[in-house]
Design a protein around this motif. Structure first.
Motif, short mmCIF file in Angstrom:
data_model
loop_
_atom_site.label_atom_id
_atom_site.label_comp_id
_atom_site.label_asym_id
_atom_site.label_seq_id
_atom_site.Cartn_x
_atom_site.Cartn_y
_atom_site.Cartn_z
N GLY A 168 -7.93 12.15 64.27
CA GLY A 168 -7.27 11.34 63.26
C GLY A 168 -7.25 12.10 61.96
O GLY A 168 -7.90 11.71 60.98
N GLU A 169 -6.49 13.20 61.90
CA GLU A 169 -6.63 14.19 60.84
C GLU A 169 -5.42 14.24 59.91
O GLU A 169 -4.27 14.17 60.36
N VAL A 170 -5.70 14.36 58.62
CA VAL A 170 -4.67 14.63 57.61
C VAL A 170 -5.03 15.97 57.00
O VAL A 170 -6.06 16.09 56.32
N LEU A 171 -4.23 16.98 57.28
CA LEU A 171 -4.51 18.33 56.84
C LEU A 171 -3.52 18.77 55.78
O LEU A 171 -2.32 18.51 55.91
N LEU A 172 -4.00 19.44 54.75
CA LEU A 172 -3.12 20.17 53.86
C LEU A 172 -3.05 21.58 54.44
O LEU A 172 -4.07 22.28 54.51
N ALA A 173 -1.88 21.97 54.89
CA ALA A 173 -1.82 23.17 55.72
C ALA A 173 -0.56 23.98 55.47
O ALA A 173 0.47 23.46 55.04
N ASN A 174 -0.68 25.27 55.73
CA ASN A 174 0.47 26.11 55.93
C ASN A 174 0.22 26.89 57.21
O ASN A 174 -0.68 26.54 57.99
N ALA A 175 0.99 27.94 57.46
CA ALA A 175 0.86 28.65 58.73
C ALA A 175 -0.42 29.49 58.80
O ALA A 175 -0.84 29.87 59.89
N GLN A 176 -1.05 29.74 57.65
CA GLN A 176 -2.25 30.58 57.68
C GLN A 176 -3.54 29.79 57.68
O GLN A 176 -4.52 30.21 58.29
N ALA A 177 -3.59 28.67 56.97
CA ALA A 177 -4.86 28.01 56.73
C ALA A 177 -4.67 26.51 56.55
O ALA A 177 -3.54 26.02 56.49
N TYR A 178 -5.79 25.81 56.49
CA TYR A 178 -5.72 24.36 56.29
C TYR A 178 -6.95 23.88 55.54
O TYR A 178 -8.00 24.53 55.52
N GLU A 179 -6.81 22.74 54.91
CA GLU A 179 -7.92 21.94 54.40
C GLU A 179 -7.89 20.60 55.10
O GLU A 179 -6.82 20.07 55.41
#
Length: 871
Positions: free
Chosen positions: A609-620
């Protein structure tokens, strides 16, 4: 004025009749010159009047053969060479082989179907009729370049008439590698168990078509061959008799066998279900055309187009109200999977079955169950002898043939969803025959080593900048391979696929299945080996899921160690979001919402149940659903009552009067669950939204004992009451939304917390489950409760996007994960997010379930590698 152009066409333009198409168009527009296959597409030199050249180029772009996919046409003005004719030139096969794109298998085209039923055609009722525009491709290829000698057709030398067609550029069968006829091609066989009363005796066939000789096989079965039209028809007639008598027949298709029975015969369906050990999972059916499908389902123009696609996928269609289907076909579900015939054998079988029903006075359109020829959890069967051995306990006869299947392919599954203001869209459910292995583009990200998941002006923790590098493998000491670097992404454990990346193209495999046993993993290895052989791929880098126990991940780690090549381990939900980023060519940060059943988290817990701030390289990890215990671990998946207990325990709702039903249903297991949770024994914690849906289904009594994966959640969705369209507003009374709302609280970090394992916010579903129990106690119908429960999660999705925007200014939302296979969730979330002004991206050519994971792993590994190379 006569001009000259060099034309370069890229895409799937080889082995699909593109050169003869160019030849015919050149003749039509009085163009001189030549066409040949090149290493990166098709090259054309065209000389003619400028107006005719323009029309010629438009034809190439807009009217290419059905099997072709023209992606780009490059034009270059060149000096005239004064050609006086147009010719097809033959290129260096070795050069072409390096980058050839192989077409997926294609359904029988209209021209071949017309010939199949034309008594005056020499291929009248030939079960393997095909041309350049249709028929098997990837499932019969053994090596490239794609020619007959490199396919399973190599054992069938063409007769004089077929060879003449094959050599004529003006013929529809020019260079059609599977071209054949009764005289020179494959033939049908019918094998049967002598001990089955419904199967043929020594006097087979019992009626018409003359004598058909049969032989005894080493396994005790008898077999007859249809080497002429008359004997071939006799075998089909006997198969039809068996179907009309309520029997199950195994029928060989393009990528494997199907198990087939009369879809209106409940006893036959029950026999099939028991033999496959399939439980309650719905069956797909085959019908003659879209009009026939309308007799049992609603079919929109978009759905009709999907049904008729050359890939011939199974299309999930809404059942018509008031139409009674046979028990056991697709019980309790609002949709039915429908497919149209994809092969000549299927066309003949359905046509003759319809004629037999008509003679029996049955008015309904013919409908055959057409399900994968396998036993539960095993790979689909591809070999005739294997079909007799593995499927013989289910089917009393096997309608096979002597053309080998070289690649195992299930049927693809799609559906049409409402995409809000974007209109309708095709959602891939299972990508296999007809679509794979056509490559997906993998755009390179901006090579900026400072790139991070959060916009530059956001107050992000420094850890995320480091995250771009800390998982990147050391590449020092690894010399570049003699060939272009190749990445292999191993994929996930369930809904498994793998992906090879060569240049800017990702070759994502067909759906392999769940890697839960040795046979399934062997099928995965076999499919991987075939890709390596066909495309001459040798991995120089690997990517896998970070889960410590996934078979594919274990294999990747061992290979990386043994071959001393780099390995990137990718967090499961980041891969989900990266797959959307890659498919849609997104740059910059997205608010990635990944809801599913299971994924290994960076903190060692089970995420979902995840909400990620992400791009193709990394995430928070920006937000997640609060953890709930899973007493018994994986046992909760098979027994959602256990999951329900864990949820009620965590939310302090066990004393609620409506919870008594769960406790009573669990019996002694309730005490066991309590002890496991209290002592922390075999009780992992999970943030999974999929498990919350399982729990709600069990609490409501909708599904307590699932017989297939996700059945509890599937039936919860099926139980929804009347639902307003996504743009039609709410049907709930005032105050319900606030009662069912999912609470949002600040998360607590520790000195060891990182941006990857600890979120900023928690979504707490406790109020939602209390409202559910309150409504149960108040006697509110389960359908209404289910609708309110679903709506709460749509609201949570919108709130997550709003919070991400308010904190970081991220206005693009990416949705992925198995929960977004839920039609209500995906359609209502798309509409609600668009209403709030968000740009929303979803998976397009890949399914949102774990079938997209290998591609997502590839996107991340390539993006991280690009950063490493540019440091």
């Amino acid at each position: 004025m006569i001009e000259a152009l060099d034309i370069h066409v890229t895409g799937i333009v080889q082995g699909v009749g593109f050169r003869p198409f160019v030849y015919r168009m050149a003749k039509k527009y009085l163009i001189n010159g030549w066409v040949l296959n090149a290493a990166d597409g098709v090259n054309i030199h065209a000389e003619g009047e400028s107006r005719l050249l323009d029309e010629f180029v438009i034809e190439l772009s807009e009217n290419a053969p059905a099997a072709a996919q023209v992606k780009e046409i490059e034009l270059k003005e060149v000096p005239l060479q004064d050609f006086d004719s147009f010719e097809i030139r033959f290129s260096d096969d070795a050069a072409v082989q390096e980058t050839t794109l192989v077409s997926a298998d294609l359904a029988t085209c209209d021209d071949c179907a017309a010939e199949l039923f034309n008594p005056n055609d020499r291929r009248f009722r030939y079960p393997f009729i095909n041309c350049t525009n249709c028929g098997p491709r990837f499932t019969i290829i053994d090596a490239l370049p794609y020619d007959r000698a490199s396919t399973s057709m190599k054992d069938f030398p063409m007769c004089e008439r077929c060879a003449a067609e094959y050599a004529d550029p003006l013929d529809r069968r020019f260079h059609a590698q599977p071209d054949a006829c009764f005289e020179c091609g494959p033939h049908l066989s019918l094998a049967w168990r002598p001990d089955c009363e419904a199967t043929p005796g020594e006097d087979f066939p019992t009626r018409g078509a003359g004598d058909v000789s049969s032989d005894e096989l080493p396994d005790g079965w008898r077999i007859a061959w249809g080497k002429t039209r008359e004997t071939s028809d006799a075998l089909i007639a006997r198969a039809v008799e068996l179907l009309c008598a309520g029997q199950v027949v195994a029928v060989k298709g393009l990528g494997g066998f199907h198990l087939v029975c009369d879809a209106r015969n409940a006893e036959a369906i029950a026999r099939l279900r028991e033999g496959k050990r399939r439980g309650g999972k719905p069956f797909a059916v085959m019908m003659a055309n879209a009009e026939a499908a309308r007799s049992v389902c609603e079919v929109t123009p978009e759905e009709e187009k999907a049904l008729s696609d050359p890939a011939r996928p199974i299309v999930l269609l809404k059942k018509r109200q008031g139409v009674a289907l046979a028990a056991g076909l697709a019980d309790k579900l609002p949709e039915l999977g429908v497919m149209l015939p994809a092969t000549p054998v299927q066309l003949l079988l359905l046509h003759d079955f319809a004629r037999a029903l008509e003679q029996m006075g049955v008015p309904e359109p013919p409908m055959l169950v057409m399900t994968s020829g396998n036993i539960h959890d095993e790979p689909i069967v591809t070999d005739d002898a294997e079909a007799r051995g593995k499927l013989g306990g289910i089917a009393c006869a096997v309608l096979g043939n002597d053309r080998a299947i070289l690649s195992r392919y299930d049927d693809s599954v799609v559906r049409i969803i409402s995409a809000g203001s974007a209109g309708s869209a095709v959602q891939m459910i299972r990508r296999a025959r007809g679509f794979a292995p056509e490559p997906l583009k993998l755009a390179r990200t901006s090579a900026n080593p400072e790139a991070a998941a959060v916009p530059e002006d956001a107050e992000a923790p420094e850890a995320i900048g480091a995250a771009c590098h800390e998982d990147s493998p050391e590449t020092a000491g690894h010399e570049a391979a003699a060939v272009a670097p190749v990445l292999f992404a191993a994929g996930s454990e369930q809904k498994s696929t793998f992906a090879f990346v060569r240049g800017s193209e990702a070759f994502v495999s067909q759906h392999v299945g769940d890697l839960e046993n040795a046979e399934a993993f062997d099928a995965w290895l076999d499919a991987k080996s075939r890709f390596e052989k066909l495309f001459e791929l040798r991995a120089t880098r690997l990517a896998c899921d970070a889960h410590p126990e996934y078979l594919a991940s274990k294999w990747a780690r061992e290979q990386a160690r043994k071959l001393d090549i780099p390995l990137v381990e990718v967090q499961h939900h980041h891969a989900h979001i990266a797959s959307v980023i890659g498919e849609n060519g997104l740059s910059g940060a997205v608010c990635g919402i990944a809801f599913d059943g299971t994924g290994f988290g960076a903190d060692g817990s089970i995420w979902g149940g995840e909400v990620l701030l992400a791009n193709a390289q990394a995430y928070e990890r920006f937000a997640n659903f609060a953890y709930v215990p899973m007493p018994g671990g994986a046992a909760c998946v098979k027994n959602p009552l256990r999951m329900a207990y864990g949820v009620l325990w965590e939310f302090d709702l066990l004393e609620h009067p409506a919870a008594k039903r769960v406790l009573d249903a669990l019996g002694e297991q309730a005490d066991l669950c309590d002890q496991m949770i209290e002592r922390g024994l075999n009780t992992p914690m999970t943030s999974s939204v999929g498990r919350l849906f399982d729990a709600a289904s069990a609490i409501l009594g909708i599904c307590e004992h699932p017989t297939y994966e996700s059945e509890a959640a599937v039936l919860l969705e099926a139980a929804l009451g009347p639902v307003a369209s996504p743009d039609g507003g709410s049907t709930d009374e005032a105050g319900v939304n606030s009662r069912y709302s999912i609470a949002i609280t600040k998360n607590t970090a520790t000195p060891k917390s990182t941006a990857q394992d600890t979120s900023v916010l928690l979504f707490d579903a406790a109020p939602t489950f209390k409202a559910l129990l309150d409504d149960m106690q108040a006697g509110i119908p389960a359908a209404t409760i289910a609708r309110r429960f679903h709506s709460a999660f749509v609201e949570a999705i919108v709130n997550a996007a709003k919070l991400a925007y308010s904190v970081y200014g991220v206005s693009t939302v990416a949705l992925s994960g198995g929960v977004f296979m839920n039609r209500f969730i995906i359609e209502h979330a798309l509409a609600a997010l668009q209403d709030e002004g968000f740009t929303v991206a979803v998976n397009r050519e890949l399914p949102p379930n774990d079938g997209c994971i290998s591609y997502g792993q590839a996107v991340i590994a390539c993006a991280q590698d690009e950063i490493t190379r540019n440091e």
